[in-house]
Design an enzyme around this catalytic site. Structure first.
Site, PDB file in Angstrom:
ATOM      1  N   ASP A  22       0.487  -9.467  32.749  1.00 10.16           N
ATOM      2  CA  ASP A  22       1.047 -10.821  32.805  1.00 10.16           C
ATOM      3  C   ASP A  22       0.345 -11.680  31.762  1.00 10.16           C
ATOM      4  O   ASP A  22      -0.885 -11.658  31.672  1.00 10.16           O
ATOM      5  CB  ASP A  22       0.817 -11.369  34.220  1.00 10.16           C
ATOM      6  CG  ASP A  22       1.275 -12.810  34.361  1.00 10.16           C
ATOM      7  OD1 ASP A  22       2.152 -13.236  33.583  1.00 10.16           O
ATOM      8  OD2 ASP A  22       0.751 -13.511  35.253  1.00 10.16           O
ATOM      9  N   ASP A  26       2.066 -16.260  35.871  1.00  7.88           N
ATOM     10  CA  ASP A  26       2.936 -16.386  37.057  1.00  7.88           C
ATOM     11  C   ASP A  26       2.780 -15.205  38.021  1.00  7.88           C
ATOM     12  O   ASP A  26       3.502 -15.108  39.008  1.00  7.88           O
ATOM     13  CB  ASP A  26       4.408 -16.566  36.641  1.00  7.88           C
ATOM     14  CG  ASP A  26       4.963 -15.349  35.905  1.00  7.88           C
ATOM     15  OD1 ASP A  26       4.204 -14.373  35.706  1.00  7.88           O
ATOM     16  OD2 ASP A  26       6.156 -15.373  35.536  1.00  7.88           O
ATOM     17  N   ASP A  30       5.026  -9.285  31.929  1.00  6.56           N
ATOM     18  CA  ASP A  30       6.092  -9.710  31.016  1.00  6.56           C
ATOM     19  C   ASP A  30       6.097  -8.880  29.733  1.00  6.56           C
ATOM     20  O   ASP A  30       5.201  -8.066  29.504  1.00  6.56           O
ATOM     21  CB  ASP A  30       5.977 -11.216  30.720  1.00  6.56           C
ATOM     22  CG  ASP A  30       4.541 -11.645  30.483  1.00  6.56           C
ATOM     23  OD1 ASP A  30       3.868 -10.990  29.659  1.00  6.56           O
ATOM     24  OD2 ASP A  30       4.070 -12.604  31.127  1.00  6.56           O
ATOM     25  N   ASP A 201      19.864   4.981  35.880  1.00  6.85           N
ATOM     26  CA  ASP A 201      19.603   4.852  37.311  1.00  6.85           C
ATOM     27  C   ASP A 201      20.663   5.598  38.131  1.00  6.85           C
ATOM     28  O   ASP A 201      21.856   5.508  37.835  1.00  6.85           O
ATOM     29  CB  ASP A 201      19.643   3.344  37.644  1.00  6.85           C
ATOM     30  CG  ASP A 201      19.036   3.017  38.976  1.00  6.85           C
ATOM     31  OD1 ASP A 201      17.857   3.322  39.185  1.00  6.85           O
ATOM     32  OD2 ASP A 201      19.753   2.434  39.821  1.00  6.85           O
ATOM     33  N   GLU A 264      18.438   9.899  36.234  1.00  5.34           N
ATOM     34  CA  GLU A 264      17.739   9.975  37.523  1.00  5.34           C
ATOM     35  C   GLU A 264      18.588  10.794  38.488  1.00  5.34           C
ATOM     36  O   GLU A 264      19.705  10.395  38.830  1.00  5.34           O
ATOM     37  CB  GLU A 264      17.510   8.578  38.109  1.00  5.34           C
ATOM     38  CG  GLU A 264      16.655   8.650  39.364  1.00  5.34           C
ATOM     39  CD  GLU A 264      16.750   7.434  40.294  1.00  5.34           C
ATOM     40  OE1 GLU A 264      15.882   7.285  41.164  1.00  5.34           O
ATOM     41  OE2 GLU A 264      17.714   6.656  40.169  1.00  5.34           O
TER      42      GLU A 264
HETATM   43  C1  GLC Z   1      16.883   3.967  41.687  1.00  2.00           C
HETATM   44  C2  GLC Z   1      15.666   3.180  41.298  1.00  2.00           C
HETATM   45  C3  GLC Z   1      15.197   2.423  42.490  1.00  2.00           C
HETATM   46  C4  GLC Z   1      16.286   1.472  42.897  1.00  2.00           C
HETATM   47  C5  GLC Z   1      17.589   2.212  43.148  1.00  2.00           C
HETATM   48  C6  GLC Z   1      18.747   1.264  43.182  1.00  2.00           C
HETATM   49  O1  GLC Z   1      16.596   4.947  42.616  1.00  2.00           O
HETATM   50  O2  GLC Z   1      14.705   4.019  40.760  1.00  2.00           O
HETATM   51  O3  GLC Z   1      14.002   1.721  42.250  1.00  2.00           O
HETATM   52  O4  GLC Z   1      15.907   0.784  44.056  1.00  2.00           O
HETATM   53  O5  GLC Z   1      17.882   3.125  42.136  1.00  2.00           O
HETATM   54  O6  GLC Z   1      19.004   0.782  41.903  1.00  2.00           O
END
Ligand code: GLC
Length: 531
Positions: A22, A26, A30, A201, A264
Site C-alpha cells: 500500500d 488506506d 495498490d 477465472d 482456472e
Molecule cells: C475464482 C476466484 C475466486 C473467486 C471466484 C469467483 O475461483 O479465484 O477468488 O471468488 O472465482 O469469481
C-alpha cells in the site's frame, strides 16, 4: 533455451494486489505499490506476475465482481498508473498477466443494470433469467459456490437470475454471441495495452446446461463440506461447449505475439487436460491444482506426477501450483519444514510453476479473528474453514509497523510472526526459505535440464521421492524427503556430483552412504549420464 517461449521457461508469481504494498495509507495495496516492489521481484528472479483483479468493483468478492472491464478501480490506481506498471515490469523483463473474470459481472455492471430493467431490454439475454416454479421456487436445484441457491428472484420482473457465486455476481450468458463479442473486445483492450496474457477465472464453469437440468445428489457429500458439494456439478461445470469459448479466447490472443491463456480449472486430471483443446488450441496452461489436494506423501505425489505427465496431450506443456488466494497456504498445510521441500518440488518439476506471494516467506495460516473476517464465503458458511482471508494477509516486507505493508490500518491483519518472517530479515539469512526460493529460481534459469529437460520418476521409497530431469548432457536428480525421519537415498553413485540446491544449506557433499535427513531436499547435478 533461446527458442523457448517465456511462459514455458518462466516462473509466474501471483500477486493479490490488495495485500502486496500500500502506498497511500488506506490499508489496501495498490498498483503504485507493485511498481515500487518490482526490484524485489527481479531480485527474487520471477519472470511474470499475475495480478488478481484490479478493475472497478464494489468488492463484494474483492475484485472478482467487475463493474467495468476496461478500467482500474481508484482503490488500486488509474489506467495511467497501470501503463506505468507494465512499462516498469517490461523494463525488468517481467511479463504482466491479468485476471480475466468472464463468468459473471458485478450486479452494478451497466450491462446488468440494463438486463434487470425489464424482460424486453436488449441486454436481458446477456444474463441467465428464468421463471420460477409454479410455487415460486427457483428454476432448478443449482447451488452457489459460496452457499445457498444459485438463483435470486427480482421482484421487478418476477424472474430469477443465475449466479454461480454471490447474488452480487450475476452470471453472463456465454451462449449469447453478443456477450462473447463484447468480452473478446475486453481482451483486446488489455492486449493492446501490452498485457502478456490472462488467467481466466473459473473457465470450466462458463457454460451451463442449456435445458437447466437439476444436478444429481452427491452420495459422498459430508455435512462439514461446503454446501455446493451436496450435488454433483454435472450440468453446471465442464460442459462440452466450453471448449468452443476457450478456443475463441485463444484465437483472440493468437493475433498477438507470445501471449498466454491460463485457465482456472478444478477438475480431475483426465478432464483437466482436455482444456489444452483440440490440436492444443485451447488454454496453453490449464492450471494444474492437483498438488493442492493430494496427500503430502512421497507415494501420492509420485503417483500424481506420473499420472499427470502421462495424461498430457502430445506437446501439451505442464504446469504446477502450490497455492493461490482461494486455498490454504502451503506452509499452513504441510508445516514450515515441508514448505521448503515443497518449494524444491515446485521449482524442479517439469513445467511452468506458479508461486503465490508470501509463500517465499513461509507464511502459514494467519488466524483471522471473527470481527476481522472479510471473505463473503466465510460469512455465508461460517465455521467450516472455508474462509479465504487467512491466505490473503498483507505481504511482510520488514519489521516496522504493519510489516512495511501500509502506514494505515491493513484491511486484513498482518501475520503476527512478521518480525522474523519478512523480506528484510530473510534476505540477509542464506539459510532462510526466501534464500532457498531465490537459489532455486536462479539454478532453474541456469540449467536447461530443469527448464526444458525430460522428467523421469526414479522411484519412491518410504518418504523419499526421487526424480530425474535430463537435457542433452545434463542430468539433474531431485531427492525429496516428505517425512521427518531419515531416509536412505536410492543407490546411485553420486561420487562426482554437485549439489545445486539444498533445503539444508549445511549439506556440503554427498557420499555413497548419504541419507536424506528429516525434511531434506536435494537437487543434484550429476556429471556422468548413467547408461
Ligand atoms: C475464482 C476466484 C475466486 C473467486 C471466484 C469467483 O475461483 O479465484 O477468488 O471468488 O472465482 O469469481
Amino acid at each position: 533455451m533461446a527458442n523457448f517461449v517465456w511462459w514455458k521457461h518462466g516462473v509466474v508469481y501471483q500477486i493479490y494486489p490488495r495485500s502486496f504494498q500500500d502506498t497511500d495509507g488506506d490499508g489496501v495495496g495498490d498498483l503504485k505499490g507493485i511498481g515500487e516492489r518490482l526490484a524485489y521481484l527481479e531480485w527474487l528472479g520471477v519472470d511474470a506476475i499475475w495480478i488478481s483483479p484490479i478493475y472497478p468493483s464494489p468488492m463484494a468478492d474483492f475484485g472478482y465482481d467487475v463493474s467495468d472491464y476496461c478500467n482500474i478501480d481508484p482503490l488500486f490506481g488509474s489506467l495511467e498508473e497501470f501503463d506505468r506498471l507494465v512499462a516498469g515490469a517490461h523494463a525488468r523483463k517481467i511479463k504482466v498477466v491479468l485476471d480475466f473474470v468472464p463468468n459473471h459481472t458485478s450486479e452494478r455492471h451497466p450491462w446488468f443494470l440494463e438486463s434487470r430493467a425489464s424482460r424486453i431490454n436488449p441486454k436481458r439475454d446477456w444474463y441467465i433469467w428464468r421463471d420460477g416454479g409454479p410455487d415460486g421456487s427457483p428454476p432448478n436445484n443449482w447451488l452457489s459456490q459460496f452457499g445457498g441457491p444459485a438463483w435470486t428472484r427480482e421482484a421487478r420482473t418476477g424472474q430469477y437470475y443465475l449466479h454461480s457465486f454471490l447474488p452480487e455476481q450475476p452470471d453472463l450468458n456465454w451462449r449469447n454471441p453478443a456477450v462473447r463479442t463484447a468480452m473478446y473486445d475486453v481482451l483486446r483492450f488489455w492486449l493492446d495495452r501490452g498485457v502478456d496474457g490472462f488467467r481466466v477465472d473459473v473457465i470450466w464453469l462458463l457454460i451451463k446446461d442449456a435445458a437447466l437440468r437439476d444436478n444429481p445428489p452427491n452420495p459422498n457429500y459430508r455435512p462439514n463440506e461446503a454446501g455446493i458439494h451436496r450435488f454433483m456439478q454435472v450440468y453446471t461445470a465442464d460442459q462440452p461447449e466450453t471448449h468452443e469459448v476457450v478456443a475463441e479466447m485463444r484465437f483472440v490472443l493468437d493475433q498477438y505475439d507470445e501471449r498466454v491463456l491460463i485457465g482456472e480449472i478444478y477438475l480431475p486430471i483426465e478432464r483437466l487436460v482436455t482444456y489444452y483443446g483440440q490440436d492444443l488450441r485451447g488454454a496453453q496452461l490449464p492450471f494444474n491444482f492437483q498438488l493442492l489436494h493430494t496427500a503430502w506423501t512421497a507415494a501420492a505425489v509420485g503417483k500424481l506426477v506420473t499420472d499427470y505427465e502421462g495424461a498430457l496431450p502430445p506437446g501439451g506443456w505442464p504446469n504446477w501450483v502450490l497455492g493461490n488466494h482461494d486455498q490454504p497456504r502451503i506452509a499452513a498445510r504441510v508445516g514450515e519444514a515441508q514448505a521448503r521441500v515443497a518449494a524444491m518440488l515446485l521449482l524442479t518439476l517439469r513445467g511452468t510453476p506458479t508461486m503465490y506471494y508470501g509463500d517465499e516467506l513461509g507464511i502459514g495460516r494467519v488466524a483471522i479473528p471473527h470481527e476481522a473476517v472479510k471473505d463473503a464465503w466465510e460469512k455465508n458458511e461460517p465455521g467450516l474453514g472455508l474462509g479465504r482471508d487467512p491466505s490473503r494477509t498483507p505481504f511482510q516486507w520488514d519489521a516496522t509497523s504493519n510489516a512495511g505493508f501500509s502506514s494505515g490500518t491493513p484491511w486484513l491483519p498482518v501475520d503476527p510472526s512478521f518480525k522474523s518472517h519478512n523480506v528484510k530479515v530473510l534476505r540477509a539469512d542464506p539459510a532462510s526459505i526466501l534464500s532457498l526460493y531465490r537459489d532455486l529460481l536462479s539454478i532453474r534459469r541456469k540449467h536447461p535440464a530443469l527448464v526444458s529437460g525430460t522428467f523421469r520418476l526414479q522411484g519412491t521409497e518410504g518418504n523419499a521421492l526421487v526424480f530425474e530431469r535430463k537435457a542433452e548432457s545434463e542430468r539433474i536428480v531431485v531427492c525429496l524427503n516428505f517425512g521427518d525421519t531419515e531416509q536412505p537415498l536410492p543407490v546411485e553413485d553420486f561420487g562426482r556430483s554437485v549439489i545445486l540446491a539444498s533445503t539444508h544449506p549445511d549439506r556440503a557433499s554427498l557420499d555413497p552412504k548419504t541419507v536424506l535427513r528429516p525434511n531434506e531436499g536435494l537437487t543434484i547435478l550429476t556429471t556422468a549420464l548413467p547408461s
